[in-house]
Write a protein that holds these residues in place. Structure first.
Motif, PDB file in Angstrom:
ATOM      1  N   LEU A  16      55.189  23.165  46.415  1.00 42.24           N
ATOM      2  CA  LEU A  16      55.208  24.196  47.448  1.00 42.24           C
ATOM      3  C   LEU A  16      56.491  24.023  48.248  1.00 42.24           C
ATOM      4  CD1 LEU A  16      53.695  26.414  49.107  1.00 42.24           C
ATOM      5  CD2 LEU A  16      52.836  24.533  50.507  1.00 42.24           C
ATOM      6  N   LYS A  18      58.257  25.413  51.458  1.00 46.97           N
ATOM      7  CA  LYS A  18      57.997  26.184  52.673  1.00 46.97           C
ATOM      8  C   LYS A  18      59.294  26.779  53.203  1.00 46.97           C
ATOM      9  CE  LYS A  18      54.581  24.565  55.290  1.00 46.97           C
ATOM     10  NZ  LYS A  18      53.941  23.665  56.276  1.00 46.97           N
ATOM     11  N   ILE A  20      60.491  26.757  55.945  1.00 43.02           N
ATOM     12  CA  ILE A  20      60.771  26.079  57.209  1.00 43.02           C
ATOM     13  C   ILE A  20      61.622  24.855  56.902  1.00 43.02           C
ATOM     14  CG2 ILE A  20      59.758  24.856  59.172  1.00 43.02           C
ATOM     15  CD1 ILE A  20      57.252  26.535  58.801  1.00 43.02           C
ATOM     16  N   THR A  26      63.048  28.381  61.069  1.00 46.67           N
ATOM     17  CA  THR A  26      62.674  29.266  59.975  1.00 46.67           C
ATOM     18  C   THR A  26      63.895  29.515  59.102  1.00 46.67           C
ATOM     19  OG1 THR A  26      61.007  30.348  61.329  1.00 46.67           O
ATOM     20  CG2 THR A  26      61.758  31.556  59.388  1.00 46.67           C
ATOM     21  N   ILE A  72      51.575  31.537  53.339  1.00 49.36           N
ATOM     22  CA  ILE A  72      50.548  30.528  53.555  1.00 49.36           C
ATOM     23  C   ILE A  72      50.549  30.191  55.038  1.00 49.36           C
ATOM     24  CG2 ILE A  72      49.756  28.198  53.000  1.00 49.36           C
ATOM     25  CD1 ILE A  72      51.134  28.553  50.257  1.00 49.36           C
ATOM     26  N   CYS A  73      49.439  30.492  55.692  1.00 50.04           N
ATOM     27  CA  CYS A  73      49.312  30.260  57.143  1.00 50.04           C
ATOM     28  C   CYS A  73      50.466  30.915  57.903  1.00 50.04           C
ATOM     29  CB  CYS A  73      49.215  28.779  57.453  1.00 50.04           C
ATOM     30  SG  CYS A  73      47.767  27.982  56.740  1.00 50.04           S
ATOM     31  N   VAL A  75      53.481  31.488  56.896  1.00 51.93           N
ATOM     32  CA  VAL A  75      54.808  30.994  56.523  1.00 51.93           C
ATOM     33  C   VAL A  75      55.130  31.471  55.112  1.00 51.93           C
ATOM     34  CG1 VAL A  75      56.197  28.931  56.077  1.00 51.93           C
ATOM     35  CG2 VAL A  75      54.563  28.951  57.976  1.00 51.93           C
ATOM     36  N   CYS A  77      56.535  31.119  51.621  1.00 57.19           N
ATOM     37  CA  CYS A  77      56.703  29.945  50.764  1.00 57.19           C
ATOM     38  C   CYS A  77      56.981  30.389  49.340  1.00 57.19           C
ATOM     39  CB  CYS A  77      55.416  29.111  50.755  1.00 57.19           C
ATOM     40  SG  CYS A  77      54.864  28.538  52.364  1.00 57.19           S
ATOM     41  N   THR A 106      59.005  20.517  51.454  1.00 57.03           N
ATOM     42  CA  THR A 106      58.325  20.660  50.166  1.00 57.03           C
ATOM     43  C   THR A 106      57.085  19.783  50.153  1.00 57.03           C
ATOM     44  OG1 THR A 106      59.644  18.919  49.122  1.00 57.03           O
ATOM     45  CG2 THR A 106      60.457  21.184  48.908  1.00 57.03           C
ATOM     46  N   ARG A 114      44.049  24.641  46.102  1.00 58.53           N
ATOM     47  CA  ARG A 114      44.365  25.910  46.752  1.00 58.53           C
ATOM     48  C   ARG A 114      43.159  26.814  46.730  1.00 58.53           C
ATOM     49  NH1 ARG A 114      47.205  29.469  44.383  1.00 58.53           N
ATOM     50  NH2 ARG A 114      47.639  28.322  42.509  1.00 58.53           N
TER      51      ARG A 114
END
Length: 116
Positions: A16, A18, A20, A26, A72-73, A75, A77, A106, A114
């Motif tokens: 994953l 992200k 961020i 961001t 995801i939440c 964010v 990704c 990551t 998931r």
């Protein structure tokens, strides 16, 4: 099938990435995930598939089923299936180097962990 040398011995199914950075900022531009998945599709042309993955995806957006964008939440990704490492090492190296070079967070995750 031999284990991918980039992973440790425990069972990991996905990487994953992200949107961020490690400093908490961001990552920009806002379409980075689409671009990254699009490059992975070009590098792994046998895996190309055309379908919309998230609400911001363009209708003609094409990507590999082994590298897909997701929210995801809240964010943005990119989820990379670890099989990409075996199927197309160039694509795997590109996406992992992209994450490292841009200081993106990551995580290695089991796909069974998931939610659907």
């Amino acid at each position: 099938m031999a284990a991918c040398p980039h992973f440790t011995a425990f069972a990991v199914n996905e990487l994953l990435i992200k949107g961020i950075r490690r400093d908490g900022s961001t990552f920009r531009p806002s379409d980075w995930a689409e671009r990254l998945c699009g490059v992975a599709a070009i590098l792994h042309s046998d895996a190309m598939a055309s379908y919309r993955v998230h609400y911001n995806a363009r209708p003609n957006f094409v990507h590999s089923p082994h590298a897909r964008p997701a929210f995801i939440c809240g964010v943005l990704c990119v989820i990379i299936d670890e099989c990409l490492c075996e199927l197309e090492p160039r694509a795997w190296d590109f996406v992992t180097c992209f994450a490292r070079d841009n200081d993106l967070i990551t995580l290695r995750v089991l796909s069974s962990c998931r939610e659907g």
